[in-house]
Design an enzyme around this catalytic site. Structure first.
Site, PDB file in Angstrom:
ATOM      1  N   ASP A 127      56.368  44.324  30.781  1.00  0.00           N
ATOM      2  CA  ASP A 127      55.825  45.161  32.158  1.00  0.00           C
ATOM      3  C   ASP A 127      55.826  43.989  33.443  1.00  0.00           C
ATOM      4  O   ASP A 127      55.052  43.384  33.346  1.00  0.00           O
ATOM      5  CB  ASP A 127      54.248  45.748  31.136  1.00  0.00           C
ATOM      6  CG  ASP A 127      52.785  46.101  33.114  1.00  0.00           C
ATOM      7  OD1 ASP A 127      53.722  46.393  34.116  1.00  0.00           O
ATOM      8  OD2 ASP A 127      52.088  46.246  32.486  1.00  0.00           O
TER       9      ASP A 127
ATOM     10  N   HIS B 217      46.966  46.386  34.691  1.00  0.00           N
ATOM     11  CA  HIS B 217      48.893  44.790  34.454  1.00  0.00           C
ATOM     12  C   HIS B 217      47.877  43.789  34.629  1.00  0.00           C
ATOM     13  O   HIS B 217      47.184  43.253  34.965  1.00  0.00           O
ATOM     14  CB  HIS B 217      49.337  46.011  35.472  1.00  0.00           C
ATOM     15  CG  HIS B 217      49.849  47.118  35.366  1.00  0.00           C
ATOM     16  ND1 HIS B 217      51.239  47.779  35.016  1.00  0.00           N
ATOM     17  CD2 HIS B 217      48.961  48.102  35.980  1.00  0.00           C
ATOM     18  CE1 HIS B 217      50.955  49.234  34.586  1.00  0.00           C
ATOM     19  NE2 HIS B 217      49.818  49.270  35.772  1.00  0.00           N
TER      20      HIS B 217
END
Length: 559
Positions: free
Chosen positions: A197, A372
């Site tokens: 990610d 994130h």
């Protein structure tokens, strides 16, 4: 697991999710076995006029449908599950997900009428699956929605790891800790390729823990003398729980507004992921009947979406809830790139109504943290996995680029890092990876019920119509001798206002008549030629007069 065939190679590619935020779909193929990770959507760019959502082009998967063994879903966010109702219509394969993820998917499939025919299989972090020559296992991660997993795919060419969306939160709100030991174990066994990610690859340091939000929210709730409205992503179940906790602590009832928020709250509480005391939720209609300091409203619209509950409240067009002077509005989300203007407009309108608005990094920094990981967490993942090859995913190009630099900084060879676009393949054979040929990839645009029927040409026409409008020219010709029986009639929409432009349109009329007469005299009577000539002559004249190029639509009839 089947034996390695010397001809077979491992293919890794994305059909969505690289060079962009959203529509995540990643494909791992070994020989005749394909495993798909995620099936998301993204929202349209500003120039995609009238488009509702965008999904990946799955031509490659439908062409190889007999090889697709499974779609594995890492977590329940729209950019990972939103494409499923469209994809499953063309590709009926089993879908694997955790309890909350499947709960959210089932809601979507029910709406699409696909619930009965879709095989849904419940997994957890300890599940192991045999998918042809690929063996799948999973590991727990932290994200802004419960039940998030990373995926580990063992193939005859080695192990591929897909992190899913992740951060490392050591004090998670729901006590779902990331399984650092298992991640390190996977790394110790050897990983041929890591897909990780990249969303926050540009952000230094660490992403703060979700738990610090709870303290901030409760503090705001205590100080608020009237109603509190909290707008957040419907799928951010942790944040919703913290709103519930703050309301409990300050003895407020909660009204839930916005369709997606109502859906998620009901599914997540049914499955035990949201703990809401009996009698705490009230109907939106009851809000105005209660004392202002005893009510909180949980709403969609943190991105300023035009039809969302918060935007309608800001414009005083919501049927059930009005914003009153003195209300506190908390926007507990960061604008997705491109949405800043919409959010700014909504904030302005809320301030005009007399609300106290808490939003963005400039005001109270503690009402939102990202789901994130930032740079230090991305480096930690790279160090735990220690892959031979690295493919940064889930982000725009600059984020992938920045993630590649982080990988170099922790010792991964520059030539072993692949920054890919949608459709670019990475081939691994005999332990060596290289860029392979491209597979079809792109955007499929969804407009209402139409899937893929609006393409670039239709969008170009819409752009033209939205800029310079349209002129329709209607002429009736005689079948016998080709003379003009009626017309030309000129209809203008979005080009000029007819009553104020009579001179211009009369001249246009004259040009059409002259052009048609000239063509008749030259014995030109194919409709295509007539239309093209009328279009060209009229287009030239209108551009000279107005410097605009409206769409010109000649309609020629014969009687």
């Amino acid at each position: 697991m089947s034996k390695k065939n010397n001809q077979d190679k491992l293919l890794i590619f994305a059909l969505g999710g690289v060079g962009e935020i959203g529509k995540n779909m990643y494909v791992i193929q070994y020989g005749n076995d394909i495993v798909v990770v995620d099936s998301g959507l993204k929202f349209p760019e500003e120039d995609m006029l009238g488009i509702d959502i965008v999904i990946p082009d799955i031509t490659y998967l439908t062409d190889n449908r007999d090889k697709v063994r499974a779609i594995l879903i890492t977590h329940g966010h729209e950019d990972h599950i939103g494409g499923l109702p469209y994809v499953l219509k063309h590709l009926n394969v089993p879908v694997y997900g955790t309890k909350l993820t499947l709960g959210l998917i089932e809601g979507k499939l029910k709406e699409a009428g696909l619930l009965g025919e879709t095989k849904r299989i419940l997994i957890n972090a300890d599940t192991e699956l045999e998918l042809g020559s690929i063996r799948a296992s999973f590991f727990k991660t932290n994200h802004s929605i419960p039940d998030s997993l990373g995926v580990c795919l063992d193939t005859p060419e080695g192990t591929v790891v897909h992190t899913g969306d992740f951060k490392f939160d050591h004090t998670p709100v729901n006590d779902q800790y990331a399984d650092l030991q298992r991640i390190a174990d996977i790394g110790r066994r050897g990983v041929v390729a890591l897909l990780s990610d990249s969303t926050n690859a540009e952000r230094p340091g660490y992403t703060p823990s979700e738990s610090k939000i709870g303290v901030e929210l409760e503090d705001i709730f205590r100080k608020a003398t009237q109603r509190v409205v909290v707008a957040t992503f419907a799928s951010n179940v942790h944040r919703i729980q913290q709103v519930v906790n703050a309301a409990m602590a300050t003895k407020r009832k909660i009204a839930v507004v916005g369709r997606s928020m109502v859906n998620v709250v009901s599914i997540a509480s049914e499955l035990g992921y949201l703990i809401i005391p009996e009698g705490m939720i009230i109907e939106p209609e009851e809000v105005n009947k209660m004392a202002a300091d005893r009510v909180a409203i949980l709403s969609t619209g943190s991105q300023g979406e035009p039809m969302s509950a918060l935007t309608r409240m800001a414009r005083s067009t919501h049927r059930k809830v009005d914003i009153l002077p003195g209300d506190t509005v908390i926007i507990a989300a960061t604008p997705i790139p491109g949405n800043e203007r919409h959010v700014g407009r909504t904030v302005d309108e809320l301030f005009r109504l007399g609300a106290n608005v808490i939003y963005g990094p400039g005001s109270v920094s503690g009402v939102h943290v990202s789901g994130h990981g930032s740079q230090e967490e991305l480096k930690l993942m790279l160090n735990l996995i220690r892959p031979k090859y690295f493919i940064p995913i889930h982000g725009e190009y600059r984020m992938q680029r920045q993630h590649a630099l982080l990988a170099e900084a922790v010792g991964i060879e520059k030539e072993n890092i692949f920054i890919i676009d949608n459709g670019d393949t990475v081939e691994v054979q005999g332990g060596a990876a290289r860029k392979g040929s491209k597979v079809p990839a792109g955007n499929v645009l969804i407009d209402g019920l139409g899937v893929g029927d609006v393409g670039n040409i239709v969008l170009r026409d819409r752009k033209l119509l939205s800029q310079d409008g349209i002129l329709v020219v209607v002429v009736t010709l005689s079948k016998q001798d080709g003379t003009i029986l009626s017309g030309p009639d000129i209809i203008s929409r979005g080009f000029v206002y007819v009553r104020e432009s009579e001179g211009l349109l009369e001249e246009a009329n004259r040009i059409v008549t002259t052009t048609l007469h000239k063509l008749m005299n030259d014995k030109v009577n194919e409709w295509a030629s007539l239309k093209t000539n009328v279009k060209d002559a009229l287009g030239r004249f209108l551009y000279e007069q107005t410097r605009r190029r409206p769409m010109i639509l000649p309609i020629i009839m014969e009687v």
